[in-house]
Design a protein around this motif. Sequence first.
Motif, PDB file in Angstrom:
ATOM      1  N   PRO A 102      14.194  82.097   5.850  1.00  0.00           N
ATOM      2  CA  PRO A 102      14.407  80.672   6.114  1.00  0.00           C
ATOM      3  C   PRO A 102      13.931  79.775   4.975  1.00  0.00           C
ATOM      4  CG  PRO A 102      13.418  81.768   8.014  1.00  0.00           C
ATOM      5  CD  PRO A 102      13.371  82.741   6.879  1.00  0.00           C
ATOM      6  N   ILE A 103      13.086  80.309   4.092  1.00  0.00           N
ATOM      7  CA  ILE A 103      12.582  79.546   2.958  1.00  0.00           C
ATOM      8  C   ILE A 103      13.598  79.617   1.828  1.00  0.00           C
ATOM      9  CG2 ILE A 103      10.664  79.250   1.343  1.00  0.00           C
ATOM     10  CD1 ILE A 103       8.941  80.832   3.301  1.00  0.00           C
ATOM     11  N   GLU A 104      14.027  78.488   1.318  1.00  0.00           N
ATOM     12  CA  GLU A 104      15.057  78.424   0.299  1.00  0.00           C
ATOM     13  C   GLU A 104      14.692  79.253  -0.931  1.00  0.00           C
ATOM     14  OE1 GLU A 104      18.698  77.464  -1.265  1.00  0.00           O
ATOM     15  OE2 GLU A 104      17.927  76.966   0.736  1.00  0.00           O
ATOM     16  N   GLN A 119      12.788  89.021  -3.341  1.00  0.00           N
ATOM     17  CA  GLN A 119      13.288  88.304  -4.511  1.00  0.00           C
ATOM     18  C   GLN A 119      13.210  86.798  -4.278  1.00  0.00           C
ATOM     19  OE1 GLN A 119      17.285  89.673  -5.447  1.00  0.00           O
ATOM     20  NE2 GLN A 119      16.537  91.008  -7.067  1.00  0.00           N
ATOM     21  N   PHE A 120      12.941  86.072  -5.366  1.00  0.00           N
ATOM     22  CA  PHE A 120      12.931  84.608  -5.318  1.00  0.00           C
ATOM     23  C   PHE A 120      13.654  84.078  -6.542  1.00  0.00           C
ATOM     24  CE2 PHE A 120      10.943  80.704  -6.966  1.00  0.00           C
ATOM     25  CZ  PHE A 120      11.335  79.825  -5.955  1.00  0.00           C
ATOM     26  N   GLU A 121      14.533  83.079  -6.331  1.00  0.00           N
ATOM     27  CA  GLU A 121      15.235  82.429  -7.431  1.00  0.00           C
ATOM     28  C   GLU A 121      14.959  80.936  -7.377  1.00  0.00           C
ATOM     29  OE1 GLU A 121      19.677  81.996  -9.461  1.00  0.00           O
ATOM     30  OE2 GLU A 121      19.400  83.216  -7.657  1.00  0.00           O
ATOM     31  N   SER A 122      14.422  80.396  -8.471  1.00  0.00           N
ATOM     32  CA  SER A 122      14.075  78.982  -8.530  1.00  0.00           C
ATOM     33  C   SER A 122      15.305  78.142  -8.871  1.00  0.00           C
ATOM     34  CB  SER A 122      12.978  78.749  -9.570  1.00  0.00           C
ATOM     35  OG  SER A 122      13.477  79.016 -10.876  1.00  0.00           O
ATOM     36  N   ASP A 123      15.149  76.830  -8.802  1.00  0.00           N
ATOM     37  CA  ASP A 123      16.256  75.925  -9.103  1.00  0.00           C
ATOM     38  C   ASP A 123      16.700  76.028 -10.557  1.00  0.00           C
ATOM     39  OD1 ASP A 123      16.247  75.028  -6.503  1.00  0.00           O
ATOM     40  OD2 ASP A 123      14.893  73.349  -6.916  1.00  0.00           O
TER      41      ASP A 123
END
Length: 343
Positions: free
Chosen positions: A133-135, A166-170
């Motif tokens: 749920p966290i962008e 995995q996390f992708e930033s703006d």
Amino acid sequence: MVWSQAVRKYSNEFLSIGVDAAALGMSNAVVASTGDVNSGYWNPAGLLKLEDKQVSIMHASYFANIAQYDYAAFGMPIDDRSAFGVSLIRFGVDDILNTTQLIDSQGNIDYNRISLFSTADYALTVSYARALPIEGFNYGVNAKVVRRIIGDFANSWGFGFDFGLQFESDNEWKVGLMLRDITTTYNTWTINEEEYQKIKDAVPGENQDLPETSEITLPKAQLGISKKFEFHNEMSLLAAGNLNMQFAQTNDIISTKAVSIDPALGFEWGYTDLVFLRAGVGNFQQITQIDDSKKLSFQPNIGVGFKYKGIQVDYALTDLGDQSAALYSNIFSLKVDLDIFSR
């Protein structure tokens, strides 16, 4: 018959080799950037980048073609927030000569008593990925079954789980975390007692004890970061790095009693998403010499890839210049977007 023996740590090392020539050309530094069918191996969270069904296959030969390493995978999106994958790995040595019965009880040599057998390791992995749920955050889970066979002498079953994030930033920086064998993967061996009795005295004074029949694979962690730079002339550069961690003291360049860390760097230059050149360096080890001095070894890799209308062919050459103790290998892989057959 299952024999009860002491538990041996460290097993299933064939699962640490890696898959996909594109990733191997970058020295496996793809935990953060992976986003295709091969993500089931590198980081299952990356399966969420799949837009349609995709398959991948790979073949590699090791130890002067003595051992064969094969891999196949399938992945697909379930909906816009989840994805599924399955993969199979086989690492085996076939047609091994069994000479334990070459000499009979009377001391006579009979070449007709020579037989052949194979030893092979298999791993079947089922992967599931879902968006949090966290962008920007995605996670994935692997459930794997490991089957190991040594001719008619012994075989084992093992089970384990992996977890990936995995996390992708703006600004398109990506971070990945892969936790392998998070519950420890447990293997239980079954020994063929009849076959064991045939070979236990094959070499006088040797092979007297039964092998250990319980193994555990300790957890490992990989932390990665990557960013893809786009240029105006339709060129791109993907830069990625990994910290590969084992929770034991090893020969890695950073080694303590609690954790050992082996860094890896990888780069991929691309042109119009059609041609790719890759390079990487990893497997940094402190090797003890005869005089007890330490020598730093490392493994450089290079690779090339071509992609056209959903079909991608990749090649990797590992261990250039024999910098590490392993022999170099030529690795090929093929990846296909199955939607090309419905266009």
